[in-house]
Write a protein that holds these residues in place. Sequence first.
Motif, mmCIF file in Angstrom:
data_model
loop_
_atom_site.group_PDB
_atom_site.id
_atom_site.type_symbol
_atom_site.label_atom_id
_atom_site.label_comp_id
_atom_site.label_asym_id
_atom_site.label_seq_id
_atom_site.Cartn_x
_atom_site.Cartn_y
_atom_site.Cartn_z
ATOM 1 N N ASP A 1 5.196 -0.094 -2.864
ATOM 2 C CA ASP A 1 6.342 -0.984 -2.641
ATOM 3 C C ASP A 1 6.213 -1.686 -1.289
ATOM 4 O O ASP A 1 6.472 -2.875 -1.150
ATOM 5 N N ASP B 1 3.618 -4.364 -1.422
ATOM 6 C CA ASP B 1 4.139 -5.549 -2.134
ATOM 7 C C ASP B 1 4.961 -6.417 -1.177
ATOM 8 O O ASP B 1 4.814 -7.637 -1.128
ATOM 9 N N GLU B 2 5.830 -5.740 -0.434
ATOM 10 C CA GLU B 2 6.688 -6.470 0.523
ATOM 11 C C GLU B 2 5.850 -7.213 1.566
ATOM 12 O O GLU B 2 6.116 -8.362 1.883
ATOM 13 N N ILE C 1 4.335 -11.241 -7.547
ATOM 14 C CA ILE C 1 4.368 -10.017 -6.745
ATOM 15 C C ILE C 1 5.803 -9.539 -6.545
ATOM 16 O O ILE C 1 6.083 -8.341 -6.524
ATOM 17 N N LYS C 2 6.739 -10.498 -6.467
ATOM 18 C CA LYS C 2 8.153 -10.100 -6.343
ATOM 19 C C LYS C 2 8.609 -9.326 -7.583
ATOM 20 O O LYS C 2 9.403 -8.410 -7.495
ATOM 21 N N ALA D 1 6.568 -7.698 -9.694
ATOM 22 C CA ALA D 1 5.539 -6.762 -10.172
ATOM 23 C C ALA D 1 6.114 -5.373 -10.446
ATOM 24 O O ALA D 1 5.818 -4.767 -11.472
ATOM 25 N N LYS D 2 6.951 -4.882 -9.562
ATOM 26 C CA LYS D 2 7.458 -3.517 -9.736
ATOM 27 C C LYS D 2 8.286 -3.402 -11.019
ATOM 28 O O LYS D 2 8.074 -2.500 -11.828
ATOM 29 N N ARG E 1 -2.338 -2.733 -7.166
ATOM 30 C CA ARG E 1 -1.704 -4.040 -7.374
ATOM 31 C C ARG E 1 -2.774 -5.122 -7.400
ATOM 32 O O ARG E 1 -3.833 -5.000 -6.772
#
Length: 510
Positions: A302, A305-306, A334-335, A337-338, A349
């Motif tokens: 996470d 990603d950020e 990517i925003k 993706a989770k 990722r």
Amino acid sequence: MYSGHPMGLFPSSKDAPRVVVTNGMVIPNYSSPDDLERFNALGVSQYGQMTAGSFMYIGPQGIVHGTTITVMNAFRKVLAKGESPAGKIFLTAGLGGMSGAQPKAGNIAGCITICAEVNPNAATKRHEQGWVDVLIDNMDDLIARVRNAKEQSEVVSIAYIGNVVEIWERFFEEDIYIHLGSDQTSLHNPWSGGYYPIGLSYDDSNTLLRDDPSAFKDEVQKTLRRHAIAVNKHNASGTYFFDYGNAFLLECSRAGADVMADNGIDFKYQSYVQDILGPMCFDYGFGPFRWVCASGKSDDLDKTDEIAVGVLQTIMENSPKEIQLQMQDNITWIKDAKQNKLVVGSQARILYADAEGRMKIAQAFNDAVAEGQIGPVVLGRDHHDVSGTDSPYRETSNIYDGSKFTADMAIHNVIGDSFRGATWVSIHNGGGVGWGEVINGGFGMLLDGSAEAESKLNNMLFYDVNNGIARRSWARNEEAIFAIKREMERTPGLKVTLANIVDDNIFENI
Ligand SMILES: NC(=O)c1ccc[n+]([C@@H]2O[C@H](COP(=O)([O-])OP(=O)(O)OC[C@H]3O[C@@H](n4cnc5c(N)ncnc54)[C@H](O)[C@@H]3O)[C@@H](O)[C@H]2O)c1
């Protein structure tokens, strides 16, 4: 590692890669499919593979991302500006190891995906795992469901248990318009069950394959000819068909199907790399950068990603208009993706970034490791990229100066990466499109937060991407000429030989 054999541990230097992997590298004159079978049986060589052979396989996430980008850009080609793909059809086939990613990618791209799969177990498994929304095993039900989805402008993915050729043919009779068409059966392996013939059940096909392989081959080739006829009919009404790198057009042509262009050399249809990923991504250096959080913690993923979103947003503020769309697509990816639940196994990722993006993201990760915010990170990439892979019918299919049948780039890439700081490097014959059809390489790079890691990442990632842009620019690909000139302006040490473009009239009048 020699084709899976751990040859030995040799004394080396601290800066050298820890592992050097080669797979399936044989003398070119002995590189036919029959040679592979023999070498494989002898245990002296093995099929190259792509990321799996490079210890950089991260499950289907990579193909979901690549397919999403491809489908989104394909819709941009056929729809009016601002028109939504919702309620528009993307028809394809295969719900296997990689092809099973297609419905999820279609959902992310926002269309109706119809994916045929002859193997009922594969289709059911994908449905149960949540990769596809709806499972249908009857053509009349499929037609009713699709008409409804079109009317409601739905975003939905449908698995049809049956042969894809049935859908292509029946939809033509029913006048159901297909916006996008493709195929992801395993046509790199057509005679051993990669592509199933029409008119036989899955089990009967397997029996025929076992008892009479040559009759099976005839049935496959007949089906390919029917497949092409049906695609051609839809194409005449406007369907955009693209080859998705599974050797569909190649095997159709070998089966005598009507897929050749008027010049008798090219195919009627472009591959997704020729028309979409090559000019829109690879030639600008955008390719599948990936990382794995070595801690195995989802919190670390996470955090990365950020970090990646922040870096890309900052770069985008000053990036040229030519690459704005790619930047935006990957920030959106990517925003989300989770929530799209793409992780299978390793906390990994993928996103597409160019050299600047990859270096800046990697640097920010290394800083975060140094500060103790996250554990160590391993960088890598898919082989389906700007530089690492020479594959004339896929990754380098948009190279038109004749050099697409050469493999100097892939070899340069692996050697160049190895002395610029890669933690491991790999090079393979075969992978994806088949033995003898591709040379592809990859790397792994550990970010442990150290100053050495920072210096290595800058040195190696810069080369890893720009090596391919340089080659694409020498092949006179406009987008690559733009990208390499831009890179030379901001990197004083870089000097790439630029092509002198000759006016076509000069040739014509010689
Ligand atoms: N473009 C890319 O980036 C990319 C990436 C990975 C793989 N590939 C290629 O895609 C192909 C598929 O890969 P995979 O790993 O999913 O293979 P796979 O063999 O696991 O899956 C293919 C599926 O197609 C089904 N199938 C075969 N013939 C059919 C037919 N006529 N109608 C309906 N379904 C049929 C099979 O039952 C199988 O489940 C391979 O050729 C591979 O090289 C492309």
